[in-house]
Design a protein around this motif. Structure first.
Motif, PDB file in Angstrom:
ATOM      1  N   PHE A  39       0.911  -1.299   0.061  1.00  0.00           N
ATOM      2  CA  PHE A  39       0.084   0.181   0.015  1.00  0.00           C
ATOM      3  C   PHE A  39       0.956   1.184  -0.098  1.00  0.00           C
ATOM      4  CE2 PHE A  39      -2.466  -3.434   1.887  1.00  0.00           C
ATOM      5  CZ  PHE A  39      -3.578  -3.465   1.266  1.00  0.00           C
ATOM      6  N   HIS A  41       1.613   3.716   1.840  1.00  0.00           N
ATOM      7  CA  HIS A  41       1.501   4.384   2.936  1.00  0.00           C
ATOM      8  C   HIS A  41       3.085   4.394   3.646  1.00  0.00           C
ATOM      9  CE1 HIS A  41      -2.788   5.473   3.439  1.00  0.00           C
ATOM     10  NE2 HIS A  41      -2.798   4.451   2.752  1.00  0.00           N
ATOM     11  N   SER A  65      -2.011   8.353   2.122  1.00  0.00           N
ATOM     12  CA  SER A  65      -1.178   7.822   1.305  1.00  0.00           C
ATOM     13  C   SER A  65      -0.114   8.994   0.490  1.00  0.00           C
ATOM     14  CB  SER A  65      -2.185   7.180   0.179  1.00  0.00           C
ATOM     15  OG  SER A  65      -2.837   8.216  -0.640  1.00  0.00           O
ATOM     16  N   LEU A 132      -8.215   1.165   2.998  1.00  0.00           N
ATOM     17  CA  LEU A 132      -7.293   1.062   2.010  1.00  0.00           C
ATOM     18  C   LEU A 132      -7.704   0.522   1.043  1.00  0.00           C
ATOM     19  CD1 LEU A 132      -4.648  -0.748   4.282  1.00  0.00           C
ATOM     20  CD2 LEU A 132      -4.563   1.639   3.730  1.00  0.00           C
TER      21      LEU A 132
END
Length: 198
Positions: A39, A41, A65, A132
């Motif tokens: 992801f 992040h 993000s 997410l």
């Protein structure tokens, strides 16, 4: 997260290095499915002591993000009830839950809002539920710090701190057993996340 560690939240118990037992979920059925994903992040380590791991920082994701960041995460297909139990154990294990902390209305709202602070566990460090995306049309949720706590980490008001060896080893074990990274790569990933400035 290493599957054995995650199962402590569901089945109860502890893994090597943990200083305290997890109580487990009311529904102790194992996750229906487990997958690894990345992801956009930032993973970082903050605080300097926990009841579960003792001295050292614990993992957080920046709630925002950023396409330049890459966090490896193991996602578990669990029930909303189990998610509430994990949320509770991670934030205020002594809280008496009469109703879900994160209900279907919150689930509907988070799809538009991106994250929701769960007021009932606000004194905990992981009270911000972050959306997410979806996998097989099921929302992927995680919990992390709030945006205001993120600013406090950046300013130094809340300390950044490398994880303890036991905690870091647990994270590395999960990445290696999940076939995401070699042991050397996983160790480097955790070291960089714990030393790179926010």
């Amino acid at each position: 997260m290493w599957k054995s560690r995650f199962l402590c939240y569901i089945e109860g118990g502890q893994v090597i290095g943990m200083k305290k037992l997890c109580s487990g979920s009311v529904d102790r059925n194992p996750p229906k499915e487990t997958r690894w994903k990345t992801f956009p992040h930032r993973l970082f380590f903050g605080r300097d002591f926990t009841q579960t791991w003792g001295p050292g920082g614990v993992a957080f994701l920046d709630p925002r993000s950023n396409s330049e960041d890459k966090a490896y995460m193991c996602i578990y297909k669990i029930t909303l009830e189990q998610f509430n139990d994990v949320l509770l154990q991670e934030n205020v294990p002594d809280h008496d839950m009469n109703s879900p902390l994160f209900d279907l209305n919150a689930l509907d709202s988070i799809l538009n809002e991106g994250s929701i602070p769960v007021e009932a566990v606000k004194r905990g460090w992981y009270h911000n539920v972050v959306y997410l995306g979806k996998e097989d049309d099921i929302p992927i949720l995680t919990m992390t710090c709030s945006l205001s706590a993120m600013e406090s980490f950046k300013s130094g008001e809340i300390p950044l701190c490398a994880p303890s060896k036991d905690y870091a080893d647990t994270l590395v074990r999960g990445l290696v057993e999940g076939k995401q990274l070699s042991e050397e790569e996983a160790t480097t990933y955790i070291q960089v996340a714990s030393t790179k400035p926010l």
